[in-house]
Design an enzyme around this catalytic site. Structure first.
Site, PDB file in Angstrom:
ATOM      1  N   LYS A  89     -13.032  -1.627   6.605  1.00  0.00           N
ATOM      2  CA  LYS A  89     -12.387  -2.505   7.579  1.00  0.00           C
ATOM      3  C   LYS A  89     -13.035  -2.295   8.950  1.00  0.00           C
ATOM      4  CE  LYS A  89      -8.791  -1.998   4.432  1.00  0.00           C
ATOM      5  NZ  LYS A  89      -8.947  -3.102   3.514  1.00  0.00           N
TER       6      LYS A  89
ATOM      7  N   ASP B 289      -1.914   6.815   5.967  1.00  0.00           N
ATOM      8  CA  ASP B 289      -2.968   5.942   5.460  1.00  0.00           C
ATOM      9  C   ASP B 289      -3.275   4.955   6.592  1.00  0.00           C
ATOM     10  OD1 ASP B 289      -4.539   4.003   4.347  1.00  0.00           O
ATOM     11  OD2 ASP B 289      -3.154   3.488   2.710  1.00  0.00           O
TER      12      ASP B 289
ATOM     13  N   TRP C  92       0.821  -1.211   0.000  1.00  0.00           N
ATOM     14  CA  TRP C  92       0.000   0.000   0.000  1.00  0.00           C
ATOM     15  C   TRP C  92       0.848   1.250   0.000  1.00  0.00           C
ATOM     16  CZ3 TRP C  92      -4.286  -0.565  -2.207  1.00  0.00           C
ATOM     17  CH2 TRP C  92      -4.995  -1.764  -2.085  1.00  0.00           C
TER      18      TRP C  92
HETATM   19  N1  PMP Z   1      -4.568   1.495   1.853  1.00  0.00           N
HETATM   20  C1  PMP Z   1      -4.685   0.387   2.602  1.00  0.00           C
HETATM   21  C2  PMP Z   1      -3.811   0.244   3.806  1.00  0.00           C
HETATM   22  C3  PMP Z   1      -5.632  -0.588   2.260  1.00  0.00           C
HETATM   23  O1  PMP Z   1      -5.742  -1.690   2.995  1.00  0.00           O
HETATM   24  C4  PMP Z   1      -6.442  -0.395   1.114  1.00  0.00           C
HETATM   25  C5  PMP Z   1      -7.500  -1.398   0.690  1.00  0.00           C
HETATM   26  N2  PMP Z   1      -7.426  -2.649   1.151  1.00  0.00           N
HETATM   27  C6  PMP Z   1      -6.257   0.758   0.359  1.00  0.00           C
HETATM   28  C7  PMP Z   1      -5.329   1.683   0.761  1.00  0.00           C
HETATM   29  C8  PMP Z   1      -7.093   1.012  -0.872  1.00  0.00           C
HETATM   30  O2  PMP Z   1      -8.383   1.265  -0.482  1.00  0.00           O
HETATM   31  P1  PMP Z   1      -9.582   1.424  -1.525  1.00  0.00           P
HETATM   32  O3  PMP Z   1      -9.718   0.128  -2.229  1.00  0.00           O
HETATM   33  O4  PMP Z   1     -10.739   1.775  -0.648  1.00  0.00           O
HETATM   34  O5  PMP Z   1      -9.234   2.529  -2.452  1.00  0.00           O
END
Ligand code: PMP
Length: 360
Positions: free
Chosen positions: A196, A172, A102
């Site tokens: 989550k 994030d 991420w």
């Molecule tokens: N950052 C993290 C730490 C995540 O776990 C996720 C999704 N699992 C995201 C960003 C991306 O999120 P989204 O699919 O809602 O854009």
């Protein structure tokens, strides 16, 4: 009806009690004769729902008025772009810490808008740790410092707020916001996709220190502009009303559990139960260094990766769902978000023990 134990990384388990309230209110919200889904976002009823959700979120996170709490769309991925678009001001670069998949996605997106300095990375050791703060090569002129507080795929979590001096700190927190107490006064911007610990997919909570307003680039799309969102109470356009309402029900539920202190204790015990089972076996192994292991996403491998599918299928048959590791890394992952009870972890550990006895 049986509800399974759901270890999904997201969209993830929601508290049964929350779904029951939503069910009871589905056709007729509090005697109004219609569903929340059918209400105008400008109606008194929905404005009250939205305001209450924001207040409960603020209470849980102990946020003062110095911070705006925004309920936006585009997920955490949208924020990968929104952060640089809102915070660069007249600066040309931002500092990023790389601790896994991420972080890397956030870095790749930010590169479209500015020079990205990767000030520390654990890629050389396959993202098995958090690079020590003392080794970060920070630039005092960076627009901000960005990190991912919990790597949902790699299972690596920050347990301390990094001190980065006067440069705004951005995190994030998609997979660990509201999982335990955190001092958010140390942050400039925090964002978290809802799916989550907050609610269903379709909404992202963005917390912005108001003194950072005014740094957005001129051509920022209106929908990404934090200040505009704040001025319009996150209703510059039609918000995802039902996701916002459900998030509000989850905040109320979390308050009834005793808030982030109480849930933090529960989460610590759940993770300890599972890591203990992994560490005391010769069959399971966690690749993450002990002090950086996530309480939310527990990743582990089996002694023989060819058994992964059988392990997951056997778990499924026992009502232990969504244990397959992310497609990019394989192995097994159990996500232990707030709505997953200790009983679920106990059932998983029992299953792991019998699977090991059969296959070791
Ligand atoms: N950052 C993290 C730490 C995540 O776990 C996720 C999704 N699992 C995201 C960003 C991306 O999120 P989204 O699919 O809602 O854009």
């Amino acid at each position: 009806m049986t509800r399974v134990f759901n270890f999904s990384a997201g969209p993830a388990a929601l508290p049964t009690e929350v779904l029951e309230i939503a069910q009871a209110e589905m056709l007729d919200y509090q005697g109004r004769g219609l569903s929340v889904m059918e209400m105008s976002h400008r109606s008194d009823e929905f404005i009250a729902i939205a305001a209450q959700a924001e207040q409960d979120c603020r209470d849980l996170l102990a946020l003062s008025d110095d911070y705006a709490v925004l309920f936006l769309q585009g997920g955490a991925t949208g924020q990968f772009a929104a952060v640089p678009m809102n915070l660069l001001g007249d600066k040309k670069s931002a500092d990023y810490v790389s601790t896994g998949s991420w972080s890397k996605k956030a870095i790749a997106e930010a590169k479209r808008y500015c020079n990205v300095n990767v000030v520390a990375s654990s890629e050389a050791t396959n993202f098995d740790r958090i690079p020590p703060r003392a080794e970060w090569k920070l630039d005092p002129n960076a627009a901000y410092v960005h990190f991912c507080s919990n790597e949902t795929i790699g299972g690596v979590e920050f347990f301390e707020n990094p001190d980065v001096g006067a440069v705004p700190l951005v995190a994030d927190m998609s997979s660990n916001l509201l999982s335990r107490p955190m001092d958010l006064t140390r942050y400039g911007v925090v964002y978290s996709g809802a799916q989550k610990n907050i609610g269903p997919a379709g909404i992202v909570v963005v917390i912005v220190r108001r003194d950072l307003f005014g740094r957005a680039r001129k051509d920022i799309p209106s929908l990404f502009d934090y200040k505009l969102a704040d001025e319009n109470d996150s209703m510059y356009n039609t918000p995802p009303t039902y996701a916002w309402y459900l998030s509000g029900l989850v905040f109320k539920w979390l308050k009834r559990q005793g808030g982030v202190h109480a849930i933090g204790e529960v989460n610590r015990k759940k993770a300890a139960t599972l890591y203990r089972a992994i560490d005391t076996s010769n069959f399971y192994r966690c690749p993450v260094l002990a002090e950086h292991r996530s309480t939310m996403n527990v990743v582990f491998t089996l002694a023989d990766a060819r058994l992964d599918d059988e392990f997951v299928a056997g778990a499924d048959a026992r009502g232990l769902l969504n244990l397959k590791g992310h497609r990019s890394v394989g192995g097994i992952r159990a996500s232990l978000y707030n709505a997953v009870p200790q009983a679920g972890v106990d059932a998983l550990v029992d299953y792991m023990s019998s699977f090991e006895n059969e296959h070791a």
